[in-house]
Design an enzyme around this catalytic site. Structure first.
Site, PDB file in Angstrom:
ATOM      1  N   ARG A  37     -50.358 -42.120 119.322  1.00 36.39           N
ATOM      2  CA  ARG A  37     -50.447 -40.868 120.072  1.00 36.39           C
ATOM      3  C   ARG A  37     -49.481 -40.803 121.246  1.00 36.39           C
ATOM      4  NH1 ARG A  37     -55.618 -42.375 118.985  1.00 36.39           N
ATOM      5  NH2 ARG A  37     -56.647 -41.106 117.404  1.00 36.39           N
ATOM      6  N   HIS A  69     -47.372 -47.412 108.987  1.00 27.65           N
ATOM      7  CA  HIS A  69     -47.148 -45.961 109.011  1.00 27.65           C
ATOM      8  C   HIS A  69     -46.552 -45.590 110.362  1.00 27.65           C
ATOM      9  CE1 HIS A  69     -47.801 -41.720 108.526  1.00 27.65           C
ATOM     10  NE2 HIS A  69     -48.521 -41.851 107.423  1.00 27.65           N
ATOM     11  N   TYR A  72     -47.057 -40.073 114.149  1.00 32.56           N
ATOM     12  CA  TYR A  72     -46.904 -38.657 113.811  1.00 32.56           C
ATOM     13  C   TYR A  72     -46.064 -37.879 114.816  1.00 32.56           C
ATOM     14  CZ  TYR A  72     -50.501 -39.589 110.359  1.00 32.56           C
ATOM     15  OH  TYR A  72     -51.197 -40.096 109.296  1.00 32.56           O
ATOM     16  N   HIS A 109     -43.014 -39.622 107.617  1.00 34.24           N
ATOM     17  CA  HIS A 109     -43.028 -38.255 107.095  1.00 34.24           C
ATOM     18  C   HIS A 109     -41.636 -37.654 107.320  1.00 34.24           C
ATOM     19  CE1 HIS A 109     -47.676 -37.663 107.403  1.00 34.24           C
ATOM     20  NE2 HIS A 109     -47.352 -38.799 106.859  1.00 34.24           N
ATOM     21  N   GLU A 144     -42.632 -40.284 102.891  1.00 34.15           N
ATOM     22  CA  GLU A 144     -43.895 -39.846 102.292  1.00 34.15           C
ATOM     23  C   GLU A 144     -43.823 -38.381 101.874  1.00 34.15           C
ATOM     24  OE1 GLU A 144     -47.368 -40.587 104.677  1.00 34.15           O
ATOM     25  OE2 GLU A 144     -48.692 -39.582 103.242  1.00 34.15           O
ATOM     26  N   ASP A 178     -48.558 -39.662  98.334  1.00 32.21           N
ATOM     27  CA  ASP A 178     -49.932 -39.458  98.781  1.00 32.21           C
ATOM     28  C   ASP A 178     -50.589 -38.481  97.808  1.00 32.21           C
ATOM     29  OD1 ASP A 178     -52.120 -38.055 100.139  1.00 32.21           O
ATOM     30  OD2 ASP A 178     -51.524 -39.176 101.921  1.00 32.21           O
ATOM     31  N   HIS A 181     -51.665 -35.107  99.218  1.00 28.93           N
ATOM     32  CA  HIS A 181     -50.502 -34.256  99.504  1.00 28.93           C
ATOM     33  C   HIS A 181     -49.913 -33.700  98.203  1.00 28.93           C
ATOM     34  CE1 HIS A 181     -49.826 -36.749 103.463  1.00 28.93           C
ATOM     35  NE2 HIS A 181     -51.032 -36.217 103.385  1.00 28.93           N
ATOM     36  N   HIS A 213     -50.557 -43.544  98.974  1.00 28.01           N
ATOM     37  CA  HIS A 213     -51.752 -43.260  99.756  1.00 28.01           C
ATOM     38  C   HIS A 213     -52.752 -42.630  98.798  1.00 28.01           C
ATOM     39  CE1 HIS A 213     -49.297 -42.988 103.763  1.00 28.01           C
ATOM     40  NE2 HIS A 213     -49.470 -44.214 103.355  1.00 28.01           N
ATOM     41  N   ASP A 226     -53.667 -30.211 103.996  1.00 30.35           N
ATOM     42  CA  ASP A 226     -53.800 -31.661 103.938  1.00 30.35           C
ATOM     43  C   ASP A 226     -55.139 -32.067 104.534  1.00 30.35           C
ATOM     44  OD1 ASP A 226     -53.436 -34.372 103.959  1.00 30.35           O
ATOM     45  OD2 ASP A 226     -51.997 -34.398 105.598  1.00 30.35           O
ATOM     46  N   HIS A 228     -57.980 -34.891 103.722  1.00 28.74           N
ATOM     47  CA  HIS A 228     -58.380 -36.025 102.883  1.00 28.74           C
ATOM     48  C   HIS A 228     -59.894 -36.057 102.673  1.00 28.74           C
ATOM     49  CE1 HIS A 228     -54.579 -38.392 104.345  1.00 28.74           C
ATOM     50  NE2 HIS A 228     -54.292 -37.213 103.857  1.00 28.74           N
ATOM     51  N   GLU A 258     -56.592 -43.645 102.977  1.00 25.58           N
ATOM     52  CA  GLU A 258     -56.639 -42.956 104.276  1.00 25.58           C
ATOM     53  C   GLU A 258     -57.814 -41.986 104.227  1.00 25.58           C
ATOM     54  OE1 GLU A 258     -51.945 -42.607 105.457  1.00 25.58           O
ATOM     55  OE2 GLU A 258     -52.717 -41.183 103.993  1.00 25.58           O
TER      56      GLU A 258
END
Ligand SMILES: [Zn+2]
Ligand SMILES: [Zn+2]
Length: 275
Positions: A37, A69, A72, A109, A144, A178, A181, A213, A226, A228, A258
């Site tokens: 973050r 990973h 983000y 990503h 990804e 994924d 996705h 994923h 998206d 999950h 995930e």
């Protein structure tokens, strides 16, 4: 061998991640290389990196069973020069952490292009991937696939192929698929999981699949969303995942959960490992 396990926490110490995965019966796992973050985190201490590598060995995880990973915050396709600089620095930092941890691949990503032409965004994304590869030896980058809302890149094999075509060090670039996705982007994983993987292999070659994923989906086919869901509880369903773990393309690569309900991870790993 199938390397199956969840994305586990690095809380308190990154070296604890292997233990957390091991306790769940995992044979592979994913991590963030730092708090995802924030833009900057304290440098990875060599003693922590060493403890991580020791724990991998202690719990029987090969480096190729672990798929870090990238955070983000990184947008490799951004047209904003300030954000690009920050993204690049963070991406390089995370790639260096990956190498220090003794790992071979980092997942990213492809980003959102925000304005202008999608193809320019793909070129920027490929350009940043190359810059990171120039800075950091000994690792590969896995792009990804995405569900593809708005200007988010990478929701089709065609787009992933295009991004790859714009990179220079192509042998160090591959992909993570994924399942949630794919489903969101319109690939019917529920009905045609085997065929979708076959199509990937015939387009790119099996060696380009660097990880998967494995997530079920709360949202319908082609929703471009998206969300999950736990394996078997979503709109993709259990059977598709059993097809995927039996497919030759998923041999010896990390297959990462995930999924949202941590209390189901043990059972999900058991189910997918049983085939
Ligand atoms: Zn994912
Ligand atoms: Zn997702």
């Amino acid at each position: 061998m199938r390397f199956i396990g969840p994305h586990v926490s690095i809380k308190d110490n990154i070296a604890l991640s292997a233990e957390r995965a091991h306790e769940l019966g995992a044979t592979g796992f994913a991590i963030f290389t730092k708090n995802q973050r924030i833009w900057s985190a304290p440098a990875l201490k060599e003693s922590d990196a060493e403890a991580f590598r020791e724990n991998l060995e202690k719990y029987g995880f090969s480096p190729s069973s672990v798929l870090p990973h990238a955070g983000y915050l990184i947008n490799p396709a951004t047209p904003d020069p300030v954000l690009r600089e920050k993204s690049l620095n963070l991406f390089i930092d995370e790639a260096r952490r990956t190498a220090s941890l003794g790992l071979n691949v980092i997942n990213i990503h492809p980003g959102a292009y925000k304005e202008g032409e999608a193809s320019d965004g793909m070129k920027r994304s490929a350009g940043m991937i190359d810059e990171v590869l120039r800075e950091v030896d000994g690792i590969k980058i896995a792009i990804e696939n995405t569900a593809g809302a708005g200007t988010i890149l990478g929701s089709t094999f065609e787009e992933l192929d295009k991004i790859l075509s714009y990179t220079i060090q192509k042998d160090r670039v591959g992909f993570t698929l994924d399942t949630a996705h794919l489903f969101g982007a319109g690939y019917n994983v529920k009905e045609h999981a085997g065929k979708i993987l076959d199509d990937f292999v015939s387009r790119f070659g099996g060696e380009k699949l660097l990880g998967m994923h494995l997530n079920d989906s709360k949202v319908p086919l082609s929703s471009h969303k998206d969300r999950h869901e736990s394996i078997g509880l979503g709109l993709i369903g259990k059977e598709a995942f059993l097809t995927i773990v039996r497919h030759r393309a998923t041999e010896n690569i990390p297959l990462i959960l995930e999924t949202p309900d941590e209390t189901r991870w043990k059972e999900e790993i058991r189910l997918l490992s049983e085939f």
